[in-house]
Design an enzyme around this catalytic site. Structure first.
Site, PDB file in Angstrom:
ATOM      1  N   ARG A 161       3.760  -7.248  -0.735  1.00  0.00           N
ATOM      2  CA  ARG A 161       2.792  -6.397  -0.021  1.00  0.00           C
ATOM      3  C   ARG A 161       2.139  -7.147   1.144  1.00  0.00           C
ATOM      4  O   ARG A 161       1.918  -8.349   1.068  1.00  0.00           O
ATOM      5  CB  ARG A 161       1.759  -5.849  -0.997  1.00  0.00           C
ATOM      6  CG  ARG A 161       2.425  -4.891  -1.985  1.00  0.00           C
ATOM      7  CD  ARG A 161       1.462  -4.295  -2.948  1.00  0.00           C
ATOM      8  NE  ARG A 161       0.554  -3.362  -2.300  1.00  0.00           N
ATOM      9  CZ  ARG A 161      -0.421  -2.736  -2.950  1.00  0.00           C
ATOM     10  NH1 ARG A 161      -0.627  -2.965  -4.233  1.00  0.00           N
ATOM     11  NH2 ARG A 161      -1.208  -1.892  -2.317  1.00  0.00           N
ATOM     12  N   ARG A 193       1.196   5.073 -10.634  1.00  0.00           N
ATOM     13  CA  ARG A 193       0.873   6.438 -10.193  1.00  0.00           C
ATOM     14  C   ARG A 193       2.121   7.314 -10.075  1.00  0.00           C
ATOM     15  O   ARG A 193       2.039   8.529 -10.220  1.00  0.00           O
ATOM     16  CB  ARG A 193       0.092   6.402  -8.877  1.00  0.00           C
ATOM     17  CG  ARG A 193      -1.251   5.688  -9.027  1.00  0.00           C
ATOM     18  CD  ARG A 193      -2.216   6.000  -7.900  1.00  0.00           C
ATOM     19  NE  ARG A 193      -3.218   4.961  -7.782  1.00  0.00           N
ATOM     20  CZ  ARG A 193      -4.281   4.824  -8.576  1.00  0.00           C
ATOM     21  NH1 ARG A 193      -4.525   5.703  -9.523  1.00  0.00           N
ATOM     22  NH2 ARG A 193      -5.139   3.836  -8.404  1.00  0.00           N
ATOM     23  N   ARG A 208       5.712   4.468  -1.717  1.00  0.00           N
ATOM     24  CA  ARG A 208       5.469   5.778  -2.342  1.00  0.00           C
ATOM     25  C   ARG A 208       6.030   6.948  -1.558  1.00  0.00           C
ATOM     26  O   ARG A 208       6.190   8.042  -2.131  1.00  0.00           O
ATOM     27  CB  ARG A 208       3.956   5.976  -2.585  1.00  0.00           C
ATOM     28  CG  ARG A 208       3.461   5.146  -3.747  1.00  0.00           C
ATOM     29  CD  ARG A 208       2.040   5.459  -4.155  1.00  0.00           C
ATOM     30  NE  ARG A 208       1.664   4.613  -5.265  1.00  0.00           N
ATOM     31  CZ  ARG A 208       0.427   4.201  -5.536  1.00  0.00           C
ATOM     32  NH1 ARG A 208      -0.571   4.602  -4.770  1.00  0.00           N
ATOM     33  NH2 ARG A 208       0.182   3.430  -6.573  1.00  0.00           N
ATOM     34  N   LYS A 241       2.236   0.565  -0.774  1.00  0.00           N
ATOM     35  CA  LYS A 241       1.450   0.568  -2.014  1.00  0.00           C
ATOM     36  C   LYS A 241       2.271  -0.145  -3.114  1.00  0.00           C
ATOM     37  O   LYS A 241       3.198  -0.876  -2.823  1.00  0.00           O
ATOM     38  CB  LYS A 241       1.096   2.009  -2.399  1.00  0.00           C
ATOM     39  CG  LYS A 241       0.088   2.650  -1.427  1.00  0.00           C
ATOM     40  CD  LYS A 241      -1.238   1.936  -1.465  1.00  0.00           C
ATOM     41  CE  LYS A 241      -2.257   2.574  -0.529  1.00  0.00           C
ATOM     42  NZ  LYS A 241      -3.497   1.806  -0.461  1.00  0.00           N
ATOM     43  N   ARG A 256     -15.046  -4.865  -8.057  1.00  0.00           N
ATOM     44  CA  ARG A 256     -16.181  -5.332  -7.249  1.00  0.00           C
ATOM     45  C   ARG A 256     -17.348  -5.786  -8.123  1.00  0.00           C
ATOM     46  O   ARG A 256     -17.993  -6.785  -7.810  1.00  0.00           O
ATOM     47  CB  ARG A 256     -16.603  -4.225  -6.283  1.00  0.00           C
ATOM     48  CG  ARG A 256     -15.592  -4.029  -5.144  1.00  0.00           C
ATOM     49  CD  ARG A 256     -15.823  -2.712  -4.418  1.00  0.00           C
ATOM     50  NE  ARG A 256     -15.018  -2.540  -3.216  1.00  0.00           N
ATOM     51  CZ  ARG A 256     -13.764  -2.103  -3.166  1.00  0.00           C
ATOM     52  NH1 ARG A 256     -13.116  -1.799  -4.273  1.00  0.00           N
ATOM     53  NH2 ARG A 256     -13.139  -1.960  -2.015  1.00  0.00           N
ATOM     54  N   GLN A 296      -9.913  -1.971   1.317  1.00  0.00           N
ATOM     55  CA  GLN A 296      -9.633  -3.329   0.839  1.00  0.00           C
ATOM     56  C   GLN A 296      -9.928  -4.337   1.942  1.00  0.00           C
ATOM     57  O   GLN A 296     -10.513  -5.388   1.688  1.00  0.00           O
ATOM     58  CB  GLN A 296      -8.184  -3.449   0.385  1.00  0.00           C
ATOM     59  CG  GLN A 296      -7.898  -2.645  -0.867  1.00  0.00           C
ATOM     60  CD  GLN A 296      -6.442  -2.721  -1.289  1.00  0.00           C
ATOM     61  OE1 GLN A 296      -5.622  -3.314  -0.596  1.00  0.00           O
ATOM     62  NE2 GLN A 296      -6.130  -2.116  -2.408  1.00  0.00           N
ATOM     63  N   GLY A 346      -3.285  -5.061  -5.674  1.00  0.00           N
ATOM     64  CA  GLY A 346      -3.532  -5.275  -4.253  1.00  0.00           C
ATOM     65  C   GLY A 346      -5.017  -5.368  -3.963  1.00  0.00           C
ATOM     66  O   GLY A 346      -5.462  -6.161  -3.124  1.00  0.00           O
ATOM     67  N   ASP A 400      -4.733   7.426  -2.862  1.00  0.00           N
ATOM     68  CA  ASP A 400      -4.064   7.147  -4.143  1.00  0.00           C
ATOM     69  C   ASP A 400      -3.656   8.431  -4.876  1.00  0.00           C
ATOM     70  O   ASP A 400      -2.925   8.370  -5.874  1.00  0.00           O
ATOM     71  CB  ASP A 400      -4.993   6.338  -5.053  1.00  0.00           C
ATOM     72  CG  ASP A 400      -5.228   4.933  -4.519  1.00  0.00           C
ATOM     73  OD1 ASP A 400      -4.397   4.444  -3.733  1.00  0.00           O
ATOM     74  OD2 ASP A 400      -6.244   4.327  -4.877  1.00  0.00           O
ATOM     75  N   LYS A 416     -11.551   1.912 -11.009  1.00  0.00           N
ATOM     76  CA  LYS A 416     -10.882   0.622 -10.817  1.00  0.00           C
ATOM     77  C   LYS A 416     -11.474  -0.126  -9.612  1.00  0.00           C
ATOM     78  O   LYS A 416     -11.720  -1.327  -9.679  1.00  0.00           O
ATOM     79  CB  LYS A 416      -9.382   0.890 -10.606  1.00  0.00           C
ATOM     80  CG  LYS A 416      -8.505  -0.306 -10.649  1.00  0.00           C
ATOM     81  CD  LYS A 416      -7.106   0.051 -11.129  1.00  0.00           C
ATOM     82  CE  LYS A 416      -6.297   0.895 -10.168  1.00  0.00           C
ATOM     83  NZ  LYS A 416      -5.790   0.113  -9.013  1.00  0.00           N
TER      84      LYS A 416
END
Ligand code: S3P
Length: 420
Positions: free
Chosen positions: A120, A377, A336, A332, A27, A167, A92, A305, A22
């Site tokens: 976020r 997730r 989480r 996230k 990118r 990021q 995000g 992650d 991902k």
């Protein structure tokens, strides 16, 4: 499918491929949009997050041609002001990377997303972009999405982010492509290196030294890229095959670069039987008895992650596992730390949070009704835990899985029938 019911059952067996990575997918789409000419991309993630970025590069004027076999051809190089708001969905990574790219382009754009995106933190990218002279603002004077960007006129900077974030690094480096001089990001803890790797592979002048990356202004050249499998998705099968007795699974062609495969080291340390082939990228896993470990704060950027599913491994391991320095999990797709704790506690695990440390003690799991909190997730980690519970588990909000791994339930069924 808003709800998935998973029954416990027998071994997982077979060979499968997971979606294209991902992080790389976002990118390469952005680089293809910037490159003057036609680029070819194979193996792009089919998840909703990346589909949003694909739509956005189209809205910005890239010419998108999707072949029947999934091969994408993107004609880039002449981007223009979009007519509509750019919707990143749940992503995000999408909003933060695109904010950097768009800050450098000489037109107005607005980036927005779903309810989770609007909560976020965006100050982490707004601060360095402001230092570069960008005009980027959040809604009603805040630092939250939607973000309005009046791009162009950037100055190159030297920037040390206050947190370890690929990021943020990627945002600043994408902005640096349109600055008036070199831009450097200093990183005390190394984060995933996709931005700098892909910049180098597409002919951008980038100097990648230990702890610092410098990019010169410029544009990528058109390229061809085969996106390798996503280690973060492979991690679900690595844990599932480890904890379900008799399992034997191979995940093909998984990305092997730095700062992504920390979960392999942690699982090995816990006693897992797994081998990540350096030549092919195949990740082979066999069931094994696991025991607890300490995951140090310095390891977190390399597996950030994977913590929800590693927490499931910990819940099935002998003894205690501690995940230290995991405060970032609070911001996230869901909080989480809270959602992992709630999910595992519902399934009978001994789990608690001590400040920024997640502590899990292994034991028997029971089937339960659990909530994904719209976090892909959490939903997939719950499905893995359900495989070894003592009764059926109902996962509410299963549709969130479509953001990254739409075929997860099919792949699980394939491994259960031994076909993979
Ligand atoms: C990503 C970086 C990580 C990760 C996210 C993808 C990226 O976020 O959690 O899923 O592609 O750069 P942070 O940079 O916020 O740690």
């Amino acid at each position: 499918m808003p709800v998935l019911v998973v029954d416990p059952g027998g071994p997982l067996r077979g060979h499968l491929r997971v979606p294209g990575d991902k992080s790389i997918s976002h990118r390469v789409l952005m680089l293809a949009a910037l490159a003057d000419g036609s680029s070819t991309i194979r193996g792009l993630s089919g998840g909703g997050d990346v589909r949003c970025t694909l739509s956005i590069v189209g809205q910005l004027g890239a010419d998108v041609d999707e072949g029947a076999d999934g091969t994408l051809r993107i004609g880039g190089g002449s981007l223009h002001e979009p007519a509509e708001v750019l919707d990143v969905g749940n992503s995000g990574t999408g909003i933060r990377l695109l904010a950097g790219m768009l800050a450098g382009l000489p037109f107005r754009s607005v980036l927005d997303g779903d309810a989770s995106i609007r909560r976020r933190p965006m100050d982490r990218v707004l601060a360095p972009l402001a230092q570069m002279g960008a005009r980027v603002s959040g809604i009603d004077g805040s630092t939250l999405a939607p973000l309005t960007i009046d791009g162009g006129g950037l100055t190159g900077i030297d920037y040390e982010p206050p947190l370890a974030s690929a990021q943020v690094k990627g945002c600043v480096l994408f902005a640096g492509l349109s600055a008036d001089g070199p831009t450097t990001v200093v990183e005390p803890l190394r984060t995933r290196t996709h931005t700098e790797e892909l910049f180098a592979a597409t002919g951008i002048d980038v100097i990648d030294e230990p702890g610092r990356v410098t990019v010169a202004p410029g544009r990528p050249r058109p390229f061809e890229h085969d996106v390798e499998g996503d280690p973060s998705q492979a991690a679900f099968w690595a844990v599932a095959a480890s904890i379900v007795p008799g399992s034997e699974v191979v995940v093909g062609h998984v990305y092997r670069g730095p700062a992504r495969t920390g979960f392999v080291d942690v699982l090995r340390r816990m006693g897992a039987d797994l081998h990540h082939d350096p030549a092919t990228g195949d990740l082979a896993v066999r069931a094994a008895a696991l025991h607890g470990t300490v995951v140090g704060a310095d390891e977190v950027p390399g597996l950030v992650d994977e913590i929800p599913v590693l927490a499931v491994a910990a819940a099935c391991a002998g003894g205690e596992t501690r995940f230290e320095g995991v405060a970032e999990l609070r911001v996230k797709e869901s909080d989480r730390l809270a959602t992992v704790e709630e999910m595992l506690a519902a399934m009978g695990a001994a789990v608690h949070v001590e400040g920024d440390v997640l502590v899990v003690r292994g034991g028997r799991l029971r089937g339960a009704s659990v909530r994904s909190h719209h976090d892909h997730r959490i939903a997939m980690a719950a499905a893995v835990a359900a495989l070894v519970a003592d009764g059926p588990t109902t996962i509410d909000g299963w549709e969130s899985v479509a953001t990254s791994y739409p075929a997860f339930a099919d792949d699980l069924a394939g491994l259960r029938s031994g076909g993979g």
